[in-house]
Every structure is written in structure tokens, then in C-alpha cells.
Design an enzyme around this catalytic site. Sequence first.
Site, PDB file in Angstrom:
ATOM      1  N   ASP A  21       0.857  -1.181   0.000  1.00 22.41           N
ATOM      2  CA  ASP A  21       0.000   0.000   0.000  1.00 22.41           C
ATOM      3  C   ASP A  21       0.896   1.235   0.000  1.00 22.41           C
ATOM      4  OD1 ASP A  21      -2.211   1.614   0.120  1.00 22.41           O
ATOM      5  OD2 ASP A  21      -2.627   1.269   2.244  1.00 22.41           O
ATOM      6  N   ASP A 115      -3.040   2.436  -5.956  1.00 25.35           N
ATOM      7  CA  ASP A 115      -1.941   2.493  -4.994  1.00 25.35           C
ATOM      8  C   ASP A 115      -1.811   1.275  -4.088  1.00 25.35           C
ATOM      9  OD1 ASP A 115      -4.300   3.037  -3.672  1.00 25.35           O
ATOM     10  OD2 ASP A 115      -3.401   4.481  -2.296  1.00 25.35           O
ATOM     11  N   GLU A 116      -2.522   0.192  -4.366  1.00 27.27           N
ATOM     12  CA  GLU A 116      -2.362  -0.986  -3.526  1.00 27.27           C
ATOM     13  C   GLU A 116      -2.654  -2.259  -4.311  1.00 27.27           C
ATOM     14  OE1 GLU A 116      -5.220  -1.756  -0.401  1.00 27.27           O
ATOM     15  OE2 GLU A 116      -6.592  -0.265  -1.242  1.00 27.27           O
TER      16      GLU A 116
END
Length: 367
Positions: A21, A115-116
Site C-alpha cells: 500500500d 496504490d495498492e
Amino acid sequence: MNDESDLPEPGADGRKIIHVDMDAFFASVEQRDNPELRGKPVAVGGASGRGVVAAASYEAREYGVRSAMPSVTAKRKCPDLIFVKSRFDVYREVSRQIRDIFAIHASEVQPLSLDEAFLDVTDDPHGLGSARAIAEDIRACIKAETQLTASAGVSYCKFIAKLASDQNKPDGLCVITPAKGPAFVQTLPVRRFHGVGPKTAEKMNRLGIETGADLARWPLEELRARFGSSAEWYYRIARGIDERPVKSDRVRKSCSAERTFGQDVTDPDALRAELERVSTISWERIERSKFIGRTVTLKVKYADFTLITRSKSFTEPVRDAETFHEAGRSLLNALFPLEKGVRLLGMGLHSPVEQQKGSPKQLGLAF
């Protein structure tokens, strides 16, 4: 499933899963690209009366500013808050860089957002020896290529890996082994559990269920009476059990490496030297991932954020490093003389002609 005796042992299938993350992703990109924002409370989003915070820097979070918060509320909590308009084209570009790094380290990658992502690293494709070592290498590659930090959780299942990635933020790493999984879950508040929304958490709290330990004390039949079809999920996660696989969502279409410079580069010789470095890293990735393609692509982002790509295609697959490197050199040389500085340089191979599956999973990989 009728009782606890029907449950598998946590981690019995031998999987090793990482959840990565990025730290305050949108806001961190803005702070990276604008040095004047570094160390200051930043919110990505609209500052108008109806605006909403899309992301907040850690400096802003210290004042209680959070994503999805109305901008007027955020400004009231933090009077010095700096609002920055979102640049999703830039965030998507950085996300592609990060996903290329993921693809090198894992045979199965399941992105959840820009983003993860979850990564199944059970097969340890590069022989790094442990899931922790793979996570550390991923984080180091992200930092080197994007100048951004990422946090990672390492565990035997997706549920705990995601919880673990949030444990030591920002720029942190947390490893939870099967032996520690159930105890780890039972120390946490249920509001942190994936699949337990705010309303469900409130309902659980009214029933005296505030932690994983509280949830684990409830028999399955009583949970069913209160929570219906979600009961079995709650029953399992309270015991650290989650057998969901990591599911890849795309076929690999390219393999590349990029580098964002701390300062814009204008000198041709310096750029050529940087190209050799990026090209070497890219080719190492191409070989490790066994990717085969016909098109060499150069990516250049200028100081004003103008992005261009230049490509050279071959009739046959590019199978040796020198052909790859020389194609990159010729593409870069064609851009001289430069009219402005360069802030990012990338090299990659595209137009796949063959894909080879990864090696069989080995269950002996350590955490």
C-alpha cells in the site's frame, strides 16, 4: 461448516501473500513533484464549498484531515491546509511503474486500486529466500524508481496481509506468521476488518463485539442470527482464516523500468549514462520475467511534465541485451538537442509474442 472443528489450520496451504500500500499516494506524488509542499499539510482535491478531500498528506492527517472529508471541514481542522488539484494522469503513470515492479516479483498480482495490490509470492521467482525479503526488495525498488514510500504486510492470507500493511505506516513492514495470525486478529478493533463497514461495526459494538477476540467468542449460529450470510466470513476472520486466492486481472503486455530524477537533467552525456542504468535494470527484469517482445520503447518526461514515447519495432523478438540497449541509445540520441530538462527516463519492451508461465509453487518459502 457446522463448528470450529471444520475449519482449516491458519496457513495450512503454505501460501505467502504480500499486501503493498503506497503511503498517502496522491499527496505524496504532489509533494515529490513540488518541493515547496514537502513537510506541509497537503490535501488533494477541491477547495470549494462542495469540494471533497481525495487524499491527505501525513502532515495533514495529524490534524484529523482524512480522505472523503468535505473540504470545508478539512480547512476548519487545519487552517494552514494547502489544497492541490488532482492529476490522475500522473497518478496512473506512477501506478504503472509500481505494477511493473510487482509483476517482476510475483506470478499473481491483484491490484485493488492505483496504490495498492495483493501479491502471491509463494513460488519466490528470484530465490530471495523469504516473503519478508521479497517485500523489502519491492519497497526498495519503488523508492528507487519513484522516490515514494510504500508499506507492506506479509502473511499467509489476504485478510491479515492487508491488516498488517497498515500496522507500521508510513514506510513500514509487518510480518504475521500463521502461528501469530489468530492472536494478531483478536487484538484489533473490528472496525479495522475488511468487510466490516461503519454500520456493521456500530451494530457489533452494541452487541459487545469491539475486538477480534470478542467476535471469536460468538458461536456461528448466533452470528448467523444477527448477521445473516456474512456470519461465516466474520467467524473465519476472527480466527485468522481466509482462503481467498490472489487473482491476477491482466495479461502482461510489457516489461520496463523507469527512473524519476531528483533534479531535472539537461546534459546529454548525463542522460546517456542514466539511460544505460535504466536500460540495464529493464533488461534484467525482462530476463527474469521471461518476457519476449518485438518493440523497444523509450519514455521521456520533461521538466514541464510533457510526456513523450519513442519506439522501434523489429520483425523478430528482441532476445539479447545489446540489441535492446542500442535501440534505446538511438531513440534517445534522436531527441538531441534538448529544449528542456528531463525529469523521468524509462525503457521497456512491448508487443509480446510469447508468454511463459512461472515455475510451480514451492511451499517451503519462509516468511
